[in-house]
Scaffold this motif. Structure first.
Motif, PDB file in Angstrom:
ATOM      1  N   LYS A  42       9.689   8.454  -7.268  1.00  0.00           N
ATOM      2  CA  LYS A  42      10.350   8.611  -5.968  1.00  0.00           C
ATOM      3  C   LYS A  42      10.525  10.062  -5.531  1.00  0.00           C
ATOM      4  CE  LYS A  42      14.505   7.330  -8.395  1.00  0.00           C
ATOM      5  NZ  LYS A  42      15.493   6.269  -8.587  1.00  0.00           N
TER       6      LYS A  42
ATOM      7  N   VAL B  21      10.396   4.854  -3.940  1.00  0.00           N
ATOM      8  CA  VAL B  21       9.002   4.971  -3.550  1.00  0.00           C
ATOM      9  C   VAL B  21       8.846   4.130  -2.278  1.00  0.00           C
ATOM     10  CG1 VAL B  21       6.652   4.358  -4.191  1.00  0.00           C
ATOM     11  CG2 VAL B  21       8.216   5.281  -5.925  1.00  0.00           C
ATOM     12  N   HIS B  22       8.160   4.675  -1.258  1.00  0.00           N
ATOM     13  CA  HIS B  22       8.000   3.977   0.019  1.00  0.00           C
ATOM     14  C   HIS B  22       6.629   3.320   0.099  1.00  0.00           C
ATOM     15  CE1 HIS B  22      11.325   6.058   2.523  1.00  0.00           C
ATOM     16  NE2 HIS B  22      11.593   6.220   1.248  1.00  0.00           N
ATOM     17  N   LEU B  23       6.618   2.025   0.413  1.00  0.00           N
ATOM     18  CA  LEU B  23       5.367   1.269   0.462  1.00  0.00           C
ATOM     19  C   LEU B  23       5.243   0.532   1.785  1.00  0.00           C
ATOM     20  CD1 LEU B  23       5.791  -0.283  -3.109  1.00  0.00           C
ATOM     21  CD2 LEU B  23       4.409   1.716  -2.518  1.00  0.00           C
ATOM     22  N   SER B  24       4.013   0.223   2.174  1.00  0.00           N
ATOM     23  CA  SER B  24       3.840  -0.502   3.440  1.00  0.00           C
ATOM     24  C   SER B  24       2.973  -1.732   3.247  1.00  0.00           C
ATOM     25  CB  SER B  24       3.200   0.420   4.490  1.00  0.00           C
ATOM     26  OG  SER B  24       1.924   0.817   4.041  1.00  0.00           O
TER      27      SER B  24
ATOM     28  N   GLY C  83       0.146   9.147   4.126  1.00  0.00           N
ATOM     29  CA  GLY C  83      -0.604  10.008   3.210  1.00  0.00           C
ATOM     30  C   GLY C  83      -1.101  11.277   3.877  1.00  0.00           C
TER      31      GLY C  83
ATOM     32  N   THR D  47      -1.163   8.568  -0.146  1.00  0.00           N
ATOM     33  CA  THR D  47      -0.789   9.855  -0.732  1.00  0.00           C
ATOM     34  C   THR D  47      -1.927  10.843  -0.498  1.00  0.00           C
ATOM     35  OG1 THR D  47       0.119  10.902  -2.707  1.00  0.00           O
ATOM     36  CG2 THR D  47      -1.688   9.319  -3.058  1.00  0.00           C
TER      37      THR D  47
ATOM     38  N   TYR E  31       0.827  -1.210   0.000  1.00  0.00           N
ATOM     39  CA  TYR E  31       0.000   0.000   0.000  1.00  0.00           C
ATOM     40  C   TYR E  31       0.857   1.253   0.000  1.00  0.00           C
ATOM     41  CZ  TYR E  31      -3.570  -3.346   1.279  1.00  0.00           C
ATOM     42  OH  TYR E  31      -4.418  -4.429   1.274  1.00  0.00           O
ATOM     43  N   HIS E  32       0.304   2.312  -0.569  1.00  0.00           N
ATOM     44  CA  HIS E  32       0.964   3.616  -0.530  1.00  0.00           C
ATOM     45  C   HIS E  32      -0.099   4.660  -0.209  1.00  0.00           C
ATOM     46  CE1 HIS E  32       3.825   6.797  -1.736  1.00  0.00           C
ATOM     47  NE2 HIS E  32       2.762   7.406  -2.240  1.00  0.00           N
TER      48      HIS E  32
ATOM     49  N   LEU F 219       3.714   6.073  -9.604  1.00  0.00           N
ATOM     50  CA  LEU F 219       4.367   6.578  -8.390  1.00  0.00           C
ATOM     51  C   LEU F 219       5.842   6.768  -8.689  1.00  0.00           C
ATOM     52  CD1 LEU F 219       2.929   4.393  -5.477  1.00  0.00           C
ATOM     53  CD2 LEU F 219       2.753   6.886  -5.713  1.00  0.00           C
TER      54      LEU F 219
ATOM     55  N   ALA G 202      -0.051   3.286   5.654  1.00  0.00           N
ATOM     56  CA  ALA G 202      -0.196   4.066   4.421  1.00  0.00           C
ATOM     57  C   ALA G 202      -1.040   5.319   4.668  1.00  0.00           C
ATOM     58  CB  ALA G 202      -0.828   3.204   3.329  1.00  0.00           C
TER      59      ALA G 202
ATOM     60  N   ILE H 181      -1.053  -1.643  -4.384  1.00  0.00           N
ATOM     61  CA  ILE H 181      -0.028  -1.932  -5.386  1.00  0.00           C
ATOM     62  C   ILE H 181       0.031  -3.434  -5.621  1.00  0.00           C
ATOM     63  CG2 ILE H 181       2.413  -1.569  -5.997  1.00  0.00           C
ATOM     64  CD1 ILE H 181       1.069   1.018  -5.034  1.00  0.00           C
TER      65      ILE H 181
END
Ligand code: HQG
Length: 181
Positions: free
Chosen positions: A118, A124-127, A137, A103, A100-101, A116, A133, A148
């Motif tokens: 960087k 790019v940072h994802l969780s 955001g 934003t 997940y991201h 997405l 997330a 994602i």
């Protein structure tokens, strides 16, 4: 530390190891490490109260586990989030099928057009979870959660890295792998 001293120290530790070491007259080595003695000395010179004990406490209690010591605890670095050039030497790893991201609503149109990117950071940072997330955001405005398809990305050769503090990192996420949650 007083509340005020703690805020000053947190600001310094957010900035110096990832974005602006020169602000207090230090340099990172190529892997992002800073000698702890140098960090303490330069922080104190710049009127930020810091000692070995305080640093240990901050590292242990940082909610995002942003910092890591080296094996013999003579050096410290940030585990992710840099905007200056460092090689963290993380090895590629297979991510969970879904990441997940978070934003902002504001960025959504551009993300759906360009994927997405960087931006100022190295990745790019994802969780792995929606809650993280959403928190990420929220820093930018009204949060939007993107799902994602990391499994499909992996299948198509995109690489993922897991930072020491469990943030999933990748170079970019093209639009075809993105869905608004
Ligand atoms: C957005 C914090 C327009 C992206 C957090 C994000 C995280 C686009 C912003 C870590 C875009 C960059 C990272 C595109 C991406 N068009 N906007 N094509 N592609 N964006 O702060 O992920 O406190 O660099 O969605 O907790 O928000 O620093 O990245 O909104 O872990 O330790 O551009 O930073 O940790 O913002 O946050 P950021 P992020 P720290």
């Amino acid at each position: 530390l007083s509340e005020k001293e703690l805020v000053r120290l947190s600001k310094l530790l957010s900035l110096v190891p990832r974005h602006q070491p020169e602000k207090i007259g230090i340099a990172l080595d190529e892997n992002g490490w800073i000698e702890i003695t140098t960090l303490i000395e330069q922080a104190n010179k710049n009127n930020v109260k810091l000692s070995r004990e305080i640093l240990e406490e901050v590292v242990a209690t940082n909610t995002k586990k942003r910092f890591a010591f080296n094996a013999d605890k003579t050096k410290i670095r940030a585990s992710q989030g840099h905007s200056i050039a460092v090689y963290l030497n993380y090895t590629p790893q297979t991510p969970p099928a879904i990441l997940y991201h978070g934003t902002s609503e504001r960025a959504l149109k551009s993300i759906l057009e360009n994927g997405l990117q960087k931006q100022n950071r190295h990745h790019v940072h994802l969780s792995t979870d929606v809650v993280t997330a959403r928190n990420v955001g929220q820093r930018h405005g009204r949060p939007i959660i993107l799902r994602i398809d990391a499994a499909a990305m992996t299948q198509n050769g995109y690489l993922f890295y897991l930072s020491e503090n469990q943030v999933w990192l990748t170079d970019q996420v093209p639009t075809r792998y993105l869905h608004v949650q």
